[in-house]
Design a protein around this motif. Structure first.
Motif, PDB file in Angstrom:
ATOM      1  N   ARG A  94      19.001  -4.849 -45.320  1.00  0.00           N
ATOM      2  CA  ARG A  94      20.243  -4.141 -45.556  1.00  0.00           C
ATOM      3  C   ARG A  94      19.941  -3.080 -46.586  1.00  0.00           C
ATOM      4  O   ARG A  94      19.217  -3.339 -47.546  1.00  0.00           O
ATOM      5  CB  ARG A  94      21.306  -5.099 -46.114  1.00  0.00           C
ATOM      6  N   PHE A  95      20.427  -1.892 -46.394  1.00  0.00           N
ATOM      7  CA  PHE A  95      20.184  -0.866 -47.412  1.00  0.00           C
ATOM      8  C   PHE A  95      21.286   0.172 -47.357  1.00  0.00           C
ATOM      9  O   PHE A  95      22.113   0.184 -46.441  1.00  0.00           O
ATOM     10  CB  PHE A  95      18.808  -0.205 -47.238  1.00  0.00           C
ATOM     11  N   LYS A  96      21.292   1.006 -48.381  1.00  0.00           N
ATOM     12  CA  LYS A  96      22.314   2.050 -48.481  1.00  0.00           C
ATOM     13  C   LYS A  96      22.202   3.009 -47.309  1.00  0.00           C
ATOM     14  O   LYS A  96      21.119   3.296 -46.840  1.00  0.00           O
ATOM     15  CB  LYS A  96      22.121   2.825 -49.777  1.00  0.00           C
ATOM     16  N   PHE A  97      23.304   3.530 -46.898  1.00  0.00           N
ATOM     17  CA  PHE A  97      23.341   4.534 -45.815  1.00  0.00           C
ATOM     18  C   PHE A  97      22.741   4.007 -44.509  1.00  0.00           C
ATOM     19  O   PHE A  97      22.187   4.747 -43.728  1.00  0.00           O
ATOM     20  CB  PHE A  97      22.600   5.819 -46.210  1.00  0.00           C
ATOM     21  N   LYS A  98      22.829   2.693 -44.324  1.00  0.00           N
ATOM     22  CA  LYS A  98      22.255   2.157 -43.095  1.00  0.00           C
ATOM     23  C   LYS A  98      22.973   2.706 -41.864  1.00  0.00           C
ATOM     24  O   LYS A  98      22.345   2.978 -40.835  1.00  0.00           O
ATOM     25  CB  LYS A  98      22.334   0.632 -43.109  1.00  0.00           C
ATOM     26  N   GLY A  99      24.279   2.893 -42.004  1.00  0.00           N
ATOM     27  CA  GLY A  99      25.052   3.442 -40.879  1.00  0.00           C
ATOM     28  C   GLY A  99      24.511   4.804 -40.486  1.00  0.00           C
ATOM     29  O   GLY A  99      24.271   5.094 -39.307  1.00  0.00           O
ATOM     30  N   LEU A 100      24.288   5.620 -41.494  1.00  0.00           N
ATOM     31  CA  LEU A 100      23.783   6.963 -41.252  1.00  0.00           C
ATOM     32  C   LEU A 100      22.388   6.911 -40.622  1.00  0.00           C
ATOM     33  O   LEU A 100      22.068   7.640 -39.685  1.00  0.00           O
ATOM     34  CB  LEU A 100      23.712   7.719 -42.583  1.00  0.00           C
ATOM     35  N   TYR A 101      21.600   5.977 -41.161  1.00  0.00           N
ATOM     36  CA  TYR A 101      20.239   5.776 -40.657  1.00  0.00           C
ATOM     37  C   TYR A 101      20.262   5.442 -39.168  1.00  0.00           C
ATOM     38  O   TYR A 101      19.553   6.048 -38.365  1.00  0.00           O
ATOM     39  CB  TYR A 101      19.606   4.644 -41.471  1.00  0.00           C
ATOM     40  N   LEU A 102      21.138   4.510 -38.805  1.00  0.00           N
ATOM     41  CA  LEU A 102      21.197   4.121 -37.397  1.00  0.00           C
ATOM     42  C   LEU A 102      21.743   5.253 -36.542  1.00  0.00           C
ATOM     43  O   LEU A 102      21.285   5.469 -35.414  1.00  0.00           O
ATOM     44  CB  LEU A 102      22.053   2.866 -37.232  1.00  0.00           C
TER      45      LEU A 102
ATOM     46  N   ILE B 270      33.591  10.728 -28.783  1.00  0.00           N
ATOM     47  CA  ILE B 270      33.816   9.715 -27.763  1.00  0.00           C
ATOM     48  C   ILE B 270      32.867   8.531 -27.950  1.00  0.00           C
ATOM     49  O   ILE B 270      33.277   7.377 -27.879  1.00  0.00           O
ATOM     50  CB  ILE B 270      33.675  10.346 -26.355  1.00  0.00           C
ATOM     51  N   ALA B 271      31.611   8.837 -28.254  1.00  0.00           N
ATOM     52  CA  ALA B 271      30.655   7.756 -28.478  1.00  0.00           C
ATOM     53  C   ALA B 271      31.074   6.932 -29.687  1.00  0.00           C
ATOM     54  O   ALA B 271      31.024   5.696 -29.663  1.00  0.00           O
ATOM     55  CB  ALA B 271      29.255   8.334 -28.694  1.00  0.00           C
ATOM     56  N   PHE B 272      31.529   7.598 -30.726  1.00  0.00           N
ATOM     57  CA  PHE B 272      31.929   6.901 -31.952  1.00  0.00           C
ATOM     58  C   PHE B 272      33.108   5.974 -31.682  1.00  0.00           C
ATOM     59  O   PHE B 272      33.073   4.783 -31.990  1.00  0.00           O
ATOM     60  CB  PHE B 272      32.285   7.931 -33.025  1.00  0.00           C
ATOM     61  N   ILE B 273      34.158   6.535 -31.051  1.00  0.00           N
ATOM     62  CA  ILE B 273      35.335   5.719 -30.734  1.00  0.00           C
ATOM     63  C   ILE B 273      34.929   4.553 -29.846  1.00  0.00           C
ATOM     64  O   ILE B 273      35.314   3.404 -30.077  1.00  0.00           O
ATOM     65  CB  ILE B 273      36.409   6.573 -30.029  1.00  0.00           C
ATOM     66  N   GLY B 274      34.094   4.864 -28.845  1.00  0.00           N
ATOM     67  CA  GLY B 274      33.656   3.828 -27.921  1.00  0.00           C
ATOM     68  C   GLY B 274      32.943   2.696 -28.640  1.00  0.00           C
ATOM     69  O   GLY B 274      33.277   1.519 -28.468  1.00  0.00           O
TER      70      GLY B 274
END
Lengths: 266, 285, 372
Positions: A94-102, B270-274
């Protein structure tokens, strides 16, 4: 019970119909490749190997085939490597900005190829990298890495949660655990990922046409013929490539299955 | 094992960094450059670097741009809906009505199309769908037709499905095959009718996979140039066709970039909402 | 018995090896010079270049584009010197020259005294400030292309046949604004001023084009144009000419092209030498080869799409070598549709870019039209 049988019958028929829909264009492409007509129509002309002889004698097609093999081989290795690293990072940390990373990893397939192609050409020529075989490889690896990541991530999901820590407790280093536990466990996913990314790369024409310069791949040759003066050479090339890649895939599949069976018997 | 909290060491960075560097170089770079390009100017066929909004205002003020935009959304949406519906009975059969072995082979068969050129398959459809083509030849035996299919929306949709149907069936099948059989068994034993088993058990449990399949289907259709151009005869032109047309007007790449960015934003949303809906944990009754 | 078996096995081995190595033999010559060519599809195919390649130990590496804009983009995005030889539509030569993508040529290197028409020696845009930049090698005429089963030759004498009720939904467009709108401009009677439209005339051209919209069945690239005319999906086609229907005619399709009374348009293909190439001599030789009788006959018979001969010697050689094709394409003096006679009669106009509007204006309208 008979009602269910009746229903099953309908469903199976439907399934067959769907497969017919999917395979009709492939079948006709094979038929047209052996058809003497310059512009295929119904009824068919005579049986002819003309188009195969033409492509066989064209060094450009051979060069393109070699280019395609190089591009898809390097791409599949690169993309699978990138995909594996990312999947493992996501699974393990788990790390910071993981959402952005993915997001960074998973977004490329959401961009239509034609846009990606345009952007790639502009960018690569800006940094002086356009018109080379590896321009295509760079672009394709960006495009296919998410697929590799998805496949490998699914496999990692199935791993016994305690397996890795058990290995550490037994004194294995992280690297050794990776080498002797994680990698072997992911092997089937890695192989599927190699196949899939190679296949996607092998059939991609939009990006390749834009960034390849003079280094054509097979789909680029097909695109040029389709845009230029459409003739059954495209069917011949398509059929030839199809049977070659199918042979490889089936061989790999059989090889893989027997290898798995052996593993089970041990 | 729960994901470990961030600890930066050589081991973790080895796996985290490659993709960041690679994507920055070959994904973020191009996309940002394209955004920049949308502000460039074109003079005498040559692009000059600038920061002007003229391309944006010009494109947004054109009716044909918005016509294309809505048309593309509608046709890609229709394609997604149809593909999902057409695929469902097939996937259902593969997931529940056949043996594991047959399912494996079926999925293998569905991967085969990925090994044939999409362009070549499209070219085949051309001859199959033509007024003097295979299908109409068949209909004429029955004294029906000829039906016009090429250069209509039917042509476009057939083309889209050539691209998306195998993928959608694979995703749907895999999703449904992973449902715990005991749940279905239980519902059946509790007296649920097959129809409500599908509605109340199978579909809710496969939500994630289904939405992802739909999103993929939409993205592929929305961005595809080949089907609407070769099988739909550009009637009407979709955004990918508009991009190509725009570049035919004296190197108007900046305006093509405007179209491209609008497409990108649409697809991201759309991808995000999906994906948000797909992974949201809502428990509906 | 065993020897026989062995022989057979050896034979199989040998033939297998030969079969595998055939494609590579041609590239085994270490000294082969590679020439990078940027052209429309077909110009670097074996039917055109293989003899020249064999005789001069060179190898063409073609990159095919689909349209002048496409070509400019490819050159602009490649390092200088990437393309040794460039085939360009005549109206784009100016752009190539202004952008500094092509070399100056030496006029005395080329057979200008043998041209069939004096326009070809001083082709518009090929000369700037007394310097030559490009040499025309072939051309073709755009007019009414039609299916002979539904449109008669008389009807085809005017662009008005596109509005015939019998071809509703069956009129196709080659998907590029320039030739299509040029034809509409001719239909509106603009004659030689077809590219030079003031606002009123431009509006009239747009109006008449819009009125054709309900007849239209689709927009195609070359591949699609060939296919849809061949299988009868389209019965008339706007924006093309004999270089398409000629290929189909030879294949037995009931299609043809005529230059209507309102006039036709000429496409012109010219060779340029890419800036920064170090292979000038051999390229010069190739351009001369294409202008020689042998090359002109090859161009007239080109598998991808035929173009008419532009030198006297070339035409004579075509009549000698392939009288059937010469007759079919009217390349004989005295024939009423002789392309040169048509030019002399003032019925042919060279394709150009709009004078008073920008290409963007034309393209904007084209997009609007497609969406209507």
């Amino acid at each position: 019970m008979t009602k269910e049988k009746y229903l099953n019958f309908i469903l199976i028929t439907y399934l067959i119909f769907i497969f017919v829909f999917i395979f009709t264009p492939i079948a006709f492409s094979v038929i047209f490749s052996f058809n003497s007509q310059r512009f295929p129509t119904i009824p068919l002309g005579n049986f002819s190997l003309e188009w195969y002889i033409k492509i066989f004698n064209d060094p450009g097609v051979w060069q393109a085939a070699i280019n395609s093999v190089i591009v898809s081989l390097v791409t599949c290795i690169l993309a699978t490597f990138l995909g594996f690293c990312t999947a493992y990072s996501d699974y393990r940390y788990r790390f910071k900005f993981k959402g952005l990373y993915l997001a960074l990893v998973l977004l490329p397939p959401t961009i239509p190829l034609i846009i990606l192609a345009l952007a790639m050409l502009a960018w690569l020529s800006k940094i002086g990298m356009s018109g080379q075989l590896w321009s295509i490889i760079c672009a394709h690896s960006v495009l296919t890495a998410p697929f590799a990541m998805a496949i490998i991530r699914l496999r990692l999901n199935q791993i016994d949660p305690d397996l890795e820590s058990a290995a550490w407790n037994l004194g294995g280093s992280e690297w050794a655990t990776m080498r002797y536990v994680i990698l072997p466990y992911c092997k089937p996913a890695i192989i599927s990922s190699l196949c899939l990314t190679a296949a996607v790369s092998f059939d991609e024409f939009a990006i390749s046409w834009f960034v390849s310069g003079l280094n054509k791949t097979v789909p680029v040759i097909i695109l040029e013929i389709v845009q230029g003066n459409i003739d059954p050479q495209v069917n011949a090339i398509g059929t030839f490539v199809f049977f070659t890649s199918m042979t490889l895939v089936i061989t790999a599949q059989i090889f893989f299955l027997t290898w798995q069976m052996k593993g089970k018997n041990k | 094992m729960k994901p470990t909290k961030n600890n930066l060491n050589i081991y973790s960075l080895t796996f985290r960094l490659p993709i960041i560097i690679w994507q920055l170089l070959f994904f973020v770079g191009p996309v940002l450059f394209m955004v920049a390009m949308s502000f460039f100017l074109v003079k005498n066929y040559r692009m000059t670097e600038a920061f002007e909004f003229i391309n944006w205002t010009k494109m947004f003020s054109k009716n044909y741009f918005w016509d294309s935009y809505w048309f593309t959304i509608i046709i890609a949406g229709t394609s997604t809906l149809l593909t999902m519906l057409i695929a469902f009975p097939a996937s259902f059969t593969l997931a529940f009505k056949v043996s594991d072995n047959i399912r494996r082979w079926a999925i293998f068969m569905l991967i085969i199309p990925f090994f044939t050129s999409y362009l070549v398959r499209t070219f085949s459809w051309y001859v199959i769908l033509a007024e003097k083509g295979v299908i109409n030849a068949f209909f004429s035996y029955l004294d029906l037709g000829p039906f016009k299919m090429l250069n209509t929306h039917i042509g476009t949709l057939v083309g889209y499905m050539t691209l998306t149907l195998p993928l959608v069936i694979i995703l749907q099948t895999v999703t449904m095959a992973n449902i715990d059989r005991n749940l279905i068994e239980a519902a059946y034993n509790l007296g649920c009718k097959p129809k409500s088993i599908i509605q109340r058990v199978i579909i809710p449990l496969s939500k994630t996979g289904f939405i992802i399949a739909a999103v993929f289907c939409f993205i592929l259709s929305f961005g595809d140039f080949v089907a609407p151009f070769y099988l739909g005869g550009s009637q009407e032109p979709t955004l990918p066709i508009l991009i190509l047309d725009t570049t035919k007007s004296g190197q108007q790449w900046p305006r093509a970039a405007v179209v491209a960015i609008v497409m990108m934003i649409t697809l991201f949303s759309i991808a995000f909402i999906g994906i948000m809906t797909a992974y949201s944990k809502s428990f509906k009754k | 018995m065993t020897t026989k078996k062995n022989n057979r096995r050896n034979f199989l081995k040998l033939s297998g090896a030969t079969a595998l190595s055939i494609p590579f033999v041609s590239r085994a010559w270490a000294s082969t010079v590679e020439l990078n060519m940027l052209a429309w599809y077909g110009h670097g195919e074996p039917d055109i270049v293989s003899e020249f390649e064999a005789a001069n130990n060179v190898k063409f590496v073609p990159k095919y584009y689909a349209g002048g804009d496409n070509m400019l983009a490819l050159i602009a995005q490649s390092p200088p010197g990437t393309y040794d030889i460039i085939l360009s539509d005549a109206e784009f030569v100016q752009q190539l020259n202004m952008a500094g993508y092509i070399e100056d040529l030496e006029p005395s290197d080329y057979p200008f005294d043998d041209m069939l028409h004096e326009d070809f020696t001083k082709f518009p845009g090929h000369w700037a400030n007394g310097k030559l930049h490009s040499v025309m090698v072939r051309g073709g005429h755009l007019g009414v292309s039609y299916n002979k089963t539904v449109i008669s030759e008389e009807e085809a004498q005017s662009y008005s046949c596109f509005w015939k009720p019998e071809v509703k939904g069956k009129v196709g467009h080659f998907d590029w604004h320039l030739p299509n709108l040029g034809m509409m401009s001719l239909y509106k009677g603009n004659g030689s001023g077809l590219w030079d439209l003031d606002n009123k005339k431009w509006q009239a051209v747009q109006d008449v084009t819009m009125s054709l919209r309900s007849q239209v069945g689709g927009y195609f690239d070359y591949g699609g144009t060939f296919n849809s005319l061949k299988n009868g999906e389209m019965l008339a086609m706007c924006g093309i000419g004999d270089w398409i229907t000629g290929v189909l005619e030879k294949d037995g399709a009931p299609v043809g092209s005529v230059i209507p009374k309102e006039g036709g348009i000429q496409w012109t293909e010219s060779y340029c030498i890419g800036k920064g190439t170090d292979k000038v001599d051999i390229i010069k030789k190739f351009i001369n080869y294409m202008l020689s009788p042998v090359g002109q006959v090859k161009s007239a018979q080109m598998a991808a799409y035929p173009g008419f001969c532009i030198t006297k010697a070339g035409r004579a050689a075509l009549i000698e070598a392939d009288p059937k094709e010469a007759k079919r394409s009217h390349q004989m003096e005295g024939m009423p549709n002789d392309p040169i006679a048509l030019i002399n009669d003032g019925r042919i106009h060279y394709r150009d870019i709009p004078k008073q509007q920008t290409l963007e204006d034309w393209n904007d309208f084209w997009s609007e039209y497609k969406n209507a």
